[in-house]
Design a protein around this motif. Structure first.
Motif, PDB file in Angstrom:
ATOM      1  N   SER A 185      34.291  -3.246   7.399  1.00 22.20           N
ATOM      2  CA  SER A 185      33.586  -3.461   8.655  1.00 22.20           C
ATOM      3  C   SER A 185      34.128  -2.528   9.730  1.00 22.20           C
ATOM      4  N   ASP A 186      33.494  -2.580  10.900  1.00 23.33           N
ATOM      5  CA  ASP A 186      33.928  -1.859  12.091  1.00 23.33           C
ATOM      6  C   ASP A 186      34.037  -0.358  11.838  1.00 23.33           C
ATOM      7  N   GLU A 187      35.057   0.312  12.361  1.00 23.19           N
ATOM      8  CA  GLU A 187      35.120   1.763  12.281  1.00 23.19           C
ATOM      9  C   GLU A 187      35.192   2.279  10.841  1.00 23.19           C
ATOM     10  N   LYS A 190      31.670   2.339   9.693  1.00 23.93           N
ATOM     11  CA  LYS A 190      30.893   3.399  10.340  1.00 23.93           C
ATOM     12  C   LYS A 190      31.222   4.760   9.721  1.00 23.93           C
ATOM     13  N   GLN A 191      32.492   4.987   9.433  1.00 19.63           N
ATOM     14  CA  GLN A 191      32.884   6.248   8.790  1.00 19.63           C
ATOM     15  C   GLN A 191      32.250   6.380   7.415  1.00 19.63           C
ATOM     16  N   LEU A 192      32.153   5.273   6.708  1.00 18.20           N
ATOM     17  CA  LEU A 192      31.513   5.282   5.393  1.00 18.20           C
ATOM     18  C   LEU A 192      30.047   5.704   5.525  1.00 18.20           C
ATOM     19  N   GLY A 193      29.378   5.157   6.545  1.00 18.08           N
ATOM     20  CA  GLY A 193      27.981   5.509   6.760  1.00 18.08           C
ATOM     21  C   GLY A 193      27.785   6.951   7.184  1.00 18.08           C
ATOM     22  N   GLU A 194      28.758   7.509   7.897  1.00 21.98           N
ATOM     23  CA  GLU A 194      28.643   8.882   8.389  1.00 21.98           C
ATOM     24  C   GLU A 194      29.011   9.923   7.339  1.00 21.98           C
ATOM     25  N   GLN A 195      29.696   9.498   6.278  1.00 19.83           N
ATOM     26  CA  GLN A 195      30.154  10.447   5.267  1.00 19.83           C
ATOM     27  C   GLN A 195      29.553  10.116   3.902  1.00 19.83           C
ATOM     28  N   VAL A 196      28.255   9.829   3.893  1.00 23.29           N
ATOM     29  CA  VAL A 196      27.590   9.441   2.646  1.00 23.29           C
ATOM     30  C   VAL A 196      27.576  10.587   1.645  1.00 23.29           C
ATOM     31  N   ALA A 208      25.007  -9.264   8.062  1.00 25.49           N
ATOM     32  CA  ALA A 208      23.992  -8.787   9.002  1.00 25.49           C
ATOM     33  C   ALA A 208      24.607  -7.979  10.142  1.00 25.49           C
ATOM     34  N   PHE A 209      25.759  -8.420  10.635  1.00 31.25           N
ATOM     35  CA  PHE A 209      26.395  -7.734  11.758  1.00 31.25           C
ATOM     36  C   PHE A 209      26.912  -6.363  11.324  1.00 31.25           C
ATOM     37  N   GLU A 210      27.464  -6.287  10.114  1.00 32.12           N
ATOM     38  CA  GLU A 210      27.954  -5.014   9.587  1.00 32.12           C
ATOM     39  C   GLU A 210      26.791  -4.085   9.252  1.00 32.12           C
ATOM     40  N   LEU A 211      25.678  -4.638   8.791  1.00 37.81           N
ATOM     41  CA  LEU A 211      24.488  -3.818   8.565  1.00 37.81           C
ATOM     42  C   LEU A 211      24.034  -3.199   9.876  1.00 37.81           C
ATOM     43  N   GLY A 212      24.126  -3.968  10.946  1.00 34.90           N
ATOM     44  CA  GLY A 212      23.806  -3.425  12.263  1.00 34.90           C
ATOM     45  C   GLY A 212      24.726  -2.285  12.643  1.00 34.90           C
ATOM     46  N   GLN A 213      26.019  -2.415  12.326  1.00 32.46           N
ATOM     47  CA  GLN A 213      26.967  -1.341  12.615  1.00 32.46           C
ATOM     48  C   GLN A 213      26.598  -0.073  11.848  1.00 32.46           C
ATOM     49  N   LEU A 214      26.157  -0.225  10.621  1.00 34.94           N
ATOM     50  CA  LEU A 214      25.822   0.928   9.789  1.00 34.94           C
ATOM     51  C   LEU A 214      24.541   1.619  10.245  1.00 34.94           C
ATOM     52  N   CYS A 215      23.597   0.843  10.750  1.00 31.59           N
ATOM     53  CA  CYS A 215      22.268   1.385  11.036  1.00 31.59           C
ATOM     54  C   CYS A 215      21.963   1.501  12.524  1.00 31.59           C
TER      55      CYS A 215
END
Length: 338
Positions: A185-187, A190-196, A208-215
């Motif tokens: 979760s959290d940063e 977000k790093q995981l989502g940015e470095q796909v 749901a909250f973490e999905l929001g962080q990713l998207c």
């Protein structure tokens, strides 16, 4: 619609299959059960538990109860009480020594199932410890019997926020056929989502909250929509991740069940009836159930059914106790295509 692909790393019958879990920030989980939490009051504890914890440890516990060979990797000094608790729980643990104690996470559970958590930050990792953990992980993952690796939990002080993408790239280079699942979760998320690109896991398990962080969406609104019986916004957000290269997006939604989105479709599973005692660790058990089912060759809807059945069974247990296969209610876990 295309037929679901076979499990990414299915173990053949009669062949030993090992699941490796990696917990960078393990914990001793203290659960205190009270009738009702009253801030500023003096409360009588009805029951208390001390268990080894951390997301990867919880996943490993469910794997062991399912009879699967598991290797749990975590930083901890050999004299730390965490190690003794893990041994008592029957979990096969490999540790890298670290200065400082394993953190204590305290959960207060009320009679109606509501939980309040107080999480410590964890022992700081030096670069030497990080490199040793990376080496231990890639060695365990490269073993011929290893079919899945679960990277789970928060990152402790001293760990870079993009450590999970770094670990995934190392795993892809050394054992490309191994299924990789991530729950964070959290940063770090977000790093995981940015470095796909080059670092996409096979399975990602946000709530749901973490999905929001990713998207970049309102996670609270996604959860509200799910609780009202509308899952299209959750599915649409998860599809964005699939389009970026993540294969299986498993979104846990508490009492509203879970959604699974892949390139082959989207499904929702409703949670079976259960008395909620503690929601802590329920998502970890859901991920364990999903990975177990995929390794057993289940199709996507059935893997989702196992995930929700496992998560619901975990919520019915006190503390962070993982369920066994005998505890899960598959018959009343209903799946529908979205």
């Amino acid at each position: 619609m295309e037929e679901p692909r076979p499990a990414h790393a299915k173990g053949q019958e009669g062949t030993r299959t090992v699941i490796v879990t990696f917990t960078a920030n393990p914990s001793i989980d203290v659960t205190m059960c009270v009738n009702r939490l009253e801030l500023g009051g003096v409360l009588r504890v009805n029951r208390s538990l001390r268990q080894p914890g951390g997301k990867g440890i919880n996943v490993a516990s469910a794997m062991v109860k399912a009879g699967r060979d598991t290797v749990a990797i975590a930083p901890a000094a050999q004299h730390d009480p965490f190690v003794a608790l893990t041994a008592r729980a029957g979990l096969p643990l490999r540790t890298i020594p670290v200065d400082g104690a394993v953190r204590t996470n305290t959960t207060v559970t009320e009679a109606d199932g509501r939980t309040t958590k107080l999480n410590e930050p964890g022992a700081a990792l030096t670069e030497t410890v990080r490199r040793a953990l990376e080496a231990e992980l890639t060695t365990a993952a490269s073993a011929p019997a290893t079919k899945a690796v679960v990277l789970a939990g928060s990152l402790p002080p001293g760990a870079p926020a993009d450590w999970y993408p770094t670990l995934i790239r190392a795993l892809r280079a050394t054992c490309p056929e191994v299924l990789i699942a991530v729950d964070t979760s959290d940063e770090p998320l977000k790093q995981l989502g940015e470095q796909v690109n080059g670092a996409a896991p096979d399975v990602v398990k946000p709530n749901a909250f973490e999905l929001g962080q990713l998207c970049g969406r309102d996670g609270a609104e996604l959860q509200r929509q799910a609780e009202s019986g509308c899952f299209e916004q959750v599915a649409d957000a998860a599809r964005e991740l699939v389009e970026k290269g993540m294969s299986d997006v498993l979104v846990t939604l508490g009492g509203a069940g879970a959604c699974l989105v892949t390139a082959h479709g989207a499904w929702h599973a409703a949670a079976p009836p259960a008395q909620v005692r503690s929601t802590v660790g329920a998502g970890d058990s859901a991920l364990a159930g999903y990975v177990l089912a995929r390794l057993n060759g289940a199709d996507f809807p059935d893997a989702l059914r196992h995930a929700v059945a496992y998560g619901t069974a975990a919520a019915a247990n006190p503390g962070t106790e993982s369920p066994s296969p005998d505890d899960i209610d598959l018959e009343r876990t209903l799946v529908r295509e979205l």
